[in-house]
Design a protein around this motif. Sequence first.
Motif, PDB file in Angstrom:
ATOM      1  N   SER A  71       0.821  -1.186   0.116  1.00  0.00           N
ATOM      2  CA  SER A  71      -0.139   0.161  -0.140  1.00  0.00           C
ATOM      3  C   SER A  71       0.487   1.711   0.026  1.00  0.00           C
ATOM      4  N   MET A  72       2.398   1.094   1.075  1.00  0.00           N
ATOM      5  CA  MET A  72       2.575   2.444   0.791  1.00  0.00           C
ATOM      6  C   MET A  72       3.714   1.980  -0.103  1.00  0.00           C
ATOM      7  N   MET A  73       3.507   1.526  -1.147  1.00  0.00           N
ATOM      8  CA  MET A  73       4.560   1.658  -2.085  1.00  0.00           C
ATOM      9  C   MET A  73       3.585   1.962  -3.392  1.00  0.00           C
ATOM     10  N   LEU A  74       2.262   1.460  -3.352  1.00  0.00           N
ATOM     11  CA  LEU A  74       1.616   2.450  -4.269  1.00  0.00           C
ATOM     12  C   LEU A  74       1.815   3.387  -4.042  1.00  0.00           C
ATOM     13  N   VAL A  75       0.772   4.214  -3.235  1.00  0.00           N
ATOM     14  CA  VAL A  75       1.148   5.464  -2.888  1.00  0.00           C
ATOM     15  C   VAL A  75       2.429   6.491  -2.922  1.00  0.00           C
ATOM     16  N   ARG A  76       3.360   5.795  -2.944  1.00  0.00           N
ATOM     17  CA  ARG A  76       5.152   6.589  -3.083  1.00  0.00           C
ATOM     18  C   ARG A  76       4.873   6.678  -4.088  1.00  0.00           C
ATOM     19  N   GLU A  77       4.832   5.130  -5.018  1.00  0.00           N
ATOM     20  CA  GLU A  77       5.204   5.885  -6.416  1.00  0.00           C
ATOM     21  C   GLU A  77       4.153   6.728  -7.384  1.00  0.00           C
ATOM     22  N   ALA A  78       3.273   7.097  -6.478  1.00  0.00           N
ATOM     23  CA  ALA A  78       2.298   7.904  -7.626  1.00  0.00           C
ATOM     24  C   ALA A  78       2.696   8.902  -7.126  1.00  0.00           C
ATOM     25  N   GLY A 153      -6.056  -3.598   9.503  1.00  0.00           N
ATOM     26  CA  GLY A 153      -7.220  -2.549   8.883  1.00  0.00           C
ATOM     27  C   GLY A 153      -7.487  -1.215   8.392  1.00  0.00           C
ATOM     28  N   GLY A 154      -6.784  -0.756   9.067  1.00  0.00           N
ATOM     29  CA  GLY A 154      -7.433   0.750   9.424  1.00  0.00           C
ATOM     30  C   GLY A 154      -5.622   1.952   9.036  1.00  0.00           C
ATOM     31  N   THR A 155      -4.595   1.150   9.310  1.00  0.00           N
ATOM     32  CA  THR A 155      -3.218   0.927   9.033  1.00  0.00           C
ATOM     33  C   THR A 155      -3.800   1.396   7.670  1.00  0.00           C
ATOM     34  N   ILE A 156      -4.065   0.469   6.966  1.00  0.00           N
ATOM     35  CA  ILE A 156      -3.651  -0.063   5.534  1.00  0.00           C
ATOM     36  C   ILE A 156      -4.836   1.069   4.980  1.00  0.00           C
ATOM     37  N   LEU A 157      -5.894   1.743   5.516  1.00  0.00           N
ATOM     38  CA  LEU A 157      -6.715   2.309   5.016  1.00  0.00           C
ATOM     39  C   LEU A 157      -7.122   3.699   5.000  1.00  0.00           C
ATOM     40  N   LYS A 158      -6.089   4.454   6.210  1.00  0.00           N
ATOM     41  CA  LYS A 158      -5.267   5.534   5.954  1.00  0.00           C
ATOM     42  C   LYS A 158      -4.249   5.224   5.198  1.00  0.00           C
ATOM     43  N   CYS A 159      -3.350   4.660   4.953  1.00  0.00           N
ATOM     44  CA  CYS A 159      -2.663   4.974   3.688  1.00  0.00           C
ATOM     45  C   CYS A 159      -2.831   5.011   2.862  1.00  0.00           C
ATOM     46  N   ILE A 160      -4.037   4.283   2.109  1.00  0.00           N
ATOM     47  CA  ILE A 160      -4.520   4.031   0.695  1.00  0.00           C
ATOM     48  C   ILE A 160      -5.307   5.800  -0.059  1.00  0.00           C
ATOM     49  N   ASP A 161      -5.915   5.348   2.013  1.00  0.00           N
ATOM     50  CA  ASP A 161      -7.335   6.897   1.434  1.00  0.00           C
ATOM     51  C   ASP A 161      -6.985   8.333   1.048  1.00  0.00           C
TER      52      ASP A 161
END
Length: 355
Positions: A71-78, A153-161
């Motif tokens: 999730s963090m990698m996706l956001v970082r690359e974006a 679940g909350g950590t992933i949600l905060k990362c991708i939201d």
Amino acid sequence: MDNLECTDGEDGLNFHCNLCDSEVVHSMTKILLCGLATASVDSTTGDIFKSPSAVAVAMKSELAEYLIQRSMMLVREAVDGGEDHSEQLIKASTMPTEFLSDLIDDFVASKRNLLSHVSGFLSSESRLNKIKDFIQKMEKENFWALDERDTTGGTILKCIDMKCIFHCPERFDTQDKLAEHRSLCRFRIVNCRNDGCLASFSDNRTEKHDSVCPFKVLPCEQLCQQHVMRCEMDMHCASVCPMKLINCPFYQVGCETAFPQCVLDKHCSELLQTHLLYILQLITRQDASVNDMNQRLQLLEKAQSLNELAGALDVRTLTLTTKEQEAKIKKLERDLKVQEAKLKKLENEFKSGKV
């Protein structure tokens, strides 16, 4: 998820709210539980030394780390302008549960052992039953809590939201300000205000829950003066509601009016003469019907008498005919006897030589 979060920030806003939509987090945690069970079962297929339970603890940590990193990698690359992940980002921001399912599918695929592939185990009913049984076992043991206390679940949600649709991004410089905000935050956990309902949810879901809550007291749908709980509305409207539509008691004699049962007395009083007229018309029709039936009965009786008479005449004619034939037979018998006597006489005379 309710713990106050504090991080060092250059702007001095070190206290993060980070409350999340509890319904989304709950759904994501259920998906995590299913993914964990699937990966644990698939990775131990045919292994007589390991069971899904034996690898579940380590698998949970590995799965959580994998999902957070992806999730963090996706956001970082974006953010860095790397590969085009626009479709994934849109799904992550608007449909986080579906995005999470995609990541978990990738993780599970990497954990399938050789025997799983070779034996065709992946498509078997036995596999699905094992996964289902293991999920139920972990739920009983509260292995992966389906509530806000688990942070995966909350950590992933905060990362991708990235659009902050499902979590609160607010930050504050003091703990008191954060606490004050959280008491009003749209993602804070609230209880349903309707008596008898024990549901709790994020405040942003209040309106949605209220629109379906079975304990919500509503005005009668048939516009009587009573207020009824949503779960009892159908029974109320079909039974005791004074505005329930009923047929007139004189429906069978001609009054086809339908009206609320609370005005029954008024209706019968106002239309008394009309109802009497309906009854008189019914009696007249019944009398006419009785007369018609009597006439039909008389005709049937006459027809029956004629049939009986015709039958009697036929019997009499047959009797007379029979008697005539019997008389003819007797006459022939007499004539035959006379001829026999004459013949016998001639035989005697011949024997005596008189002829």
